[in-house]
Enzyme design. Structure first.
Site, mmCIF file in Angstrom:
data_model
loop_
_atom_site.group_PDB
_atom_site.id
_atom_site.type_symbol
_atom_site.label_atom_id
_atom_site.label_comp_id
_atom_site.label_asym_id
_atom_site.label_seq_id
_atom_site.Cartn_x
_atom_site.Cartn_y
_atom_site.Cartn_z
ATOM 1 N N ASN A 113 7.675 -8.280 1.068
ATOM 2 C CA ASN A 113 8.153 -6.902 1.245
ATOM 3 C C ASN A 113 7.793 -6.300 2.603
ATOM 4 O O ASN A 113 8.561 -5.500 3.145
ATOM 5 C CB ASN A 113 7.581 -6.032 0.117
ATOM 6 C CG ASN A 113 7.773 -4.555 0.385
ATOM 7 O OD1 ASN A 113 8.857 -4.008 0.224
ATOM 8 N ND2 ASN A 113 6.705 -3.893 0.849
ATOM 9 N N VAL A 134 0.288 -9.969 7.584
ATOM 10 C CA VAL A 134 1.246 -11.071 7.493
ATOM 11 C C VAL A 134 1.544 -11.755 8.829
ATOM 12 O O VAL A 134 2.041 -12.878 8.847
ATOM 13 C CB VAL A 134 2.569 -10.626 6.809
ATOM 14 C CG1 VAL A 134 2.341 -10.240 5.368
ATOM 15 C CG2 VAL A 134 3.263 -9.507 7.585
ATOM 16 N N SER A 155 18.166 -6.262 3.443
ATOM 17 C CA SER A 155 18.815 -4.962 3.582
ATOM 18 C C SER A 155 20.311 -5.194 3.712
ATOM 19 O O SER A 155 20.731 -6.255 4.217
ATOM 20 C CB SER A 155 18.295 -4.291 4.868
ATOM 21 O OG SER A 155 19.099 -3.184 5.199
ATOM 22 N N ASN A 187 0.805 -1.233 0.000
ATOM 23 C CA ASN A 187 0.000 0.000 0.000
ATOM 24 C C ASN A 187 0.834 1.278 0.000
ATOM 25 O O ASN A 187 0.298 2.357 -0.212
ATOM 26 C CB ASN A 187 -0.978 0.010 1.180
ATOM 27 C CG ASN A 187 -0.293 -0.163 2.513
ATOM 28 O OD1 ASN A 187 0.162 -1.248 2.820
ATOM 29 N ND2 ASN A 187 -0.178 0.901 3.288
ATOM 30 N N TYR A 241 16.235 -4.893 14.025
ATOM 31 C CA TYR A 241 16.012 -4.827 12.573
ATOM 32 C C TYR A 241 17.114 -5.560 11.810
ATOM 33 O O TYR A 241 16.846 -6.405 10.958
ATOM 34 C CB TYR A 241 15.941 -3.368 12.126
ATOM 35 C CG TYR A 241 15.719 -3.196 10.642
ATOM 36 C CD1 TYR A 241 14.454 -3.338 10.097
ATOM 37 C CD2 TYR A 241 16.783 -2.894 9.781
ATOM 38 C CE1 TYR A 241 14.242 -3.192 8.725
ATOM 39 C CE2 TYR A 241 16.570 -2.745 8.412
ATOM 40 C CZ TYR A 241 15.304 -2.884 7.896
ATOM 41 O OH TYR A 241 15.098 -2.739 6.543
ATOM 42 N N THR A 246 11.470 6.452 2.378
ATOM 43 C CA THR A 246 10.106 5.964 2.628
ATOM 44 C C THR A 246 9.738 6.361 4.064
ATOM 45 O O THR A 246 10.572 6.871 4.825
ATOM 46 C CB THR A 246 10.004 4.421 2.529
ATOM 47 O OG1 THR A 246 10.761 3.853 3.605
ATOM 48 C CG2 THR A 246 10.490 3.884 1.209
ATOM 49 N N ASP A 247 8.515 6.033 4.462
ATOM 50 C CA ASP A 247 8.087 6.306 5.842
ATOM 51 C C ASP A 247 8.977 5.605 6.859
ATOM 52 O O ASP A 247 9.120 6.059 7.992
ATOM 53 C CB ASP A 247 6.634 5.844 6.046
ATOM 54 C CG ASP A 247 5.645 6.775 5.360
ATOM 55 O OD1 ASP A 247 6.076 7.846 4.877
ATOM 56 O OD2 ASP A 247 4.449 6.425 5.302
HETATM 57 P P1 NAP Z 1 7.348 1.435 4.667
HETATM 58 O O1 NAP Z 1 7.148 2.594 3.747
HETATM 59 O O2 NAP Z 1 7.252 1.636 6.127
HETATM 60 O O3 NAP Z 1 6.324 0.298 4.196
HETATM 61 C C1 NAP Z 1 6.202 -0.897 4.917
HETATM 62 C C2 NAP Z 1 5.013 -1.669 4.376
HETATM 63 O O4 NAP Z 1 4.896 -2.887 5.127
HETATM 64 C C3 NAP Z 1 3.687 -0.911 4.567
HETATM 65 O O5 NAP Z 1 2.848 -1.183 3.484
HETATM 66 C C4 NAP Z 1 3.122 -1.541 5.846
HETATM 67 O O6 NAP Z 1 1.720 -1.466 5.951
HETATM 68 C C5 NAP Z 1 3.559 -2.985 5.598
HETATM 69 N N1 NAP Z 1 3.466 -3.798 6.818
HETATM 70 C C6 NAP Z 1 4.159 -3.666 7.971
HETATM 71 N N2 NAP Z 1 3.751 -4.592 8.854
HETATM 72 C C7 NAP Z 1 2.782 -5.326 8.225
HETATM 73 C C8 NAP Z 1 1.982 -6.421 8.612
HETATM 74 N N3 NAP Z 1 2.078 -6.971 9.837
HETATM 75 N N4 NAP Z 1 1.099 -6.947 7.720
HETATM 76 C C9 NAP Z 1 1.005 -6.415 6.471
HETATM 77 N N5 NAP Z 1 1.714 -5.358 6.058
HETATM 78 C C10 NAP Z 1 2.602 -4.827 6.923
HETATM 79 O O7 NAP Z 1 8.765 0.769 4.442
HETATM 80 P P2 NAP Z 1 9.641 0.501 3.121
HETATM 81 O O8 NAP Z 1 10.871 1.293 3.249
HETATM 82 O O9 NAP Z 1 8.803 0.602 1.914
HETATM 83 O O10 NAP Z 1 10.059 -1.011 3.389
HETATM 84 C C11 NAP Z 1 9.672 -2.101 2.567
HETATM 85 C C12 NAP Z 1 10.653 -3.242 2.788
HETATM 86 O O11 NAP Z 1 11.948 -2.841 2.327
HETATM 87 C C13 NAP Z 1 10.833 -3.634 4.256
HETATM 88 O O12 NAP Z 1 10.949 -5.025 4.373
HETATM 89 C C14 NAP Z 1 12.147 -2.947 4.632
HETATM 90 O O13 NAP Z 1 12.783 -3.593 5.698
HETATM 91 C C15 NAP Z 1 12.910 -3.074 3.338
HETATM 92 N N6 NAP Z 1 14.026 -2.123 3.216
HETATM 93 C C16 NAP Z 1 13.804 -0.782 3.201
HETATM 94 C C17 NAP Z 1 14.871 0.081 3.083
HETATM 95 C C18 NAP Z 1 14.709 1.570 3.036
HETATM 96 O O14 NAP Z 1 15.725 2.287 3.059
HETATM 97 N N7 NAP Z 1 13.493 2.089 2.962
HETATM 98 C C19 NAP Z 1 16.186 -0.420 2.989
HETATM 99 C C20 NAP Z 1 16.377 -1.780 3.022
HETATM 100 C C21 NAP Z 1 15.288 -2.636 3.123
HETATM 101 P P3 NAP Z 1 0.994 -0.258 6.804
HETATM 102 O O15 NAP Z 1 0.934 0.925 5.888
HETATM 103 O O16 NAP Z 1 -0.347 -0.846 7.107
HETATM 104 O O17 NAP Z 1 1.834 -0.006 8.023
#
Ligand code: NAP
Length: 243
Positions: free
Chosen positions: A89, A63, A142, A14, A166, A201-202
């Protein structure tokens, strides 16, 4: 597999990287199921991507909830009879402090989403992925999950001894990538860890240095790997990330 025939499920689709991965897969002709735990947010994303001309569909998916995951799997089975791409994801980062300040509850909560839920979703979707001609699983990891980089006294994380929950959850996720890849090596299914890089991202209050378009490139590439592509690897857009 011709990407125009493929069915993908992206968890946490989302917003952030999940939404962009969904958009990029849909732009390649993949039909994308947008997993989201909040109905309103999921439907909003579905409407937005549909307005842009993409074939997507919201699917309720919390999830960490076994029942929700089972319901999603049976919905995919009923509608499509198979799954071609699973992008694990959904993830959280809760501990922005040193290890000694971390409490067990935060550690557990982090593992619930970043580790146990990935295991749960992967197990539930595996029978459907086995019905695909070329199943692909991408685990969103990550660079912070790399034990090699953390242990290097001159490495990029030498001054970053925070986020133990994390970071170690992503190390555990990487272990799952290797274990499932070994088990599935004789099947057509490929599973890899994707390291998107520090993406705005958030999750990091939009402080990341990459755009979601850039961060989504590696997971999307791994989701669309050809039959001679790798499995059991850990990749970023710079190449291989050390375990
Ligand atoms: P984000 O903007 O915070 O998005 C996280 C997503 O996960 C949101 O859609 C959230 O839904 C969903 N989520 C969390 N808990 C959940 C649950 N229990 N059931 C279903 N959905 C759930 O973070 P992002 O940066 O896009 O991260 C996406 C992935 O990339 C993560 O695994 C993160 O660890 C990885 N990552 C991110 C970065 C970075 O720099 N951003 C770097 C390395 C890896 P809600 O909106 O309902 O909370």
């Amino acid at each position: 597999m011709n990407s125009s025939e493929a069915i993908a499920l992206v968890t946490g689709a989302n917003k952030g990287l999940g939404k962009e991965i969904a958009r990029q897969l849909a732009a390649q002709g993949v039909f994308v199921l947008l997993g989201a735990r909040d109905r309103e947010r999921g439907q909003q994303t579905e409407a937005e991507l549909k307005t842009q001309g993409f074939k997507v569909q919201f699917i309720p998916l919390e999830v960490t909830d076994q029942k929700s995951v089972e319901q999603a799997a049976s919905e995919v089975e009923k509608q499509f009879g198979r799954l071609d791409i699973l992008v694990n994801n959904a993830g959280i980062a809760l501990d922005w402090f040193a290890p000694a300040q971390l409490d067990v509850e935060t550690l557990k909560k982090t593992y619930e989403t970043n580790v146990f839920a990935v295991f749960r979703v992967t197990k539930a979707m595996l029978p459907l992925l086995k019905k695909s001609k070329a199943g692909r699983i991408v685990n969103m990891s990550s660079g912070l999950g790399s034990l090699t980089l953390h242990a290097d006294p001159n490495g990029p994380f030498k001054d970053a001894n925070w986020l133990l929950a994390y970071c170690s959850s992503k190390s555990a996720l990487n272990a799952m990538t290797i274990a499932f890849a070994t088990e599935l090596r004789t099947t057509g299914i490929k599973i890899n860890s994707a390291n998107p890089g520090y993406t705005a991202t958030d999750m990091n209050q939009n402080r990341g240095t990459k755009t979601v378009e850039q961060g989504a490139a590696t997971p999307v590439r791994l989701a669309l790997l050809p039959d001679d592509g790798p499995t059991g690897g850990n990749f970023s857009d710079e190449g291989v990330t050390p375990w």
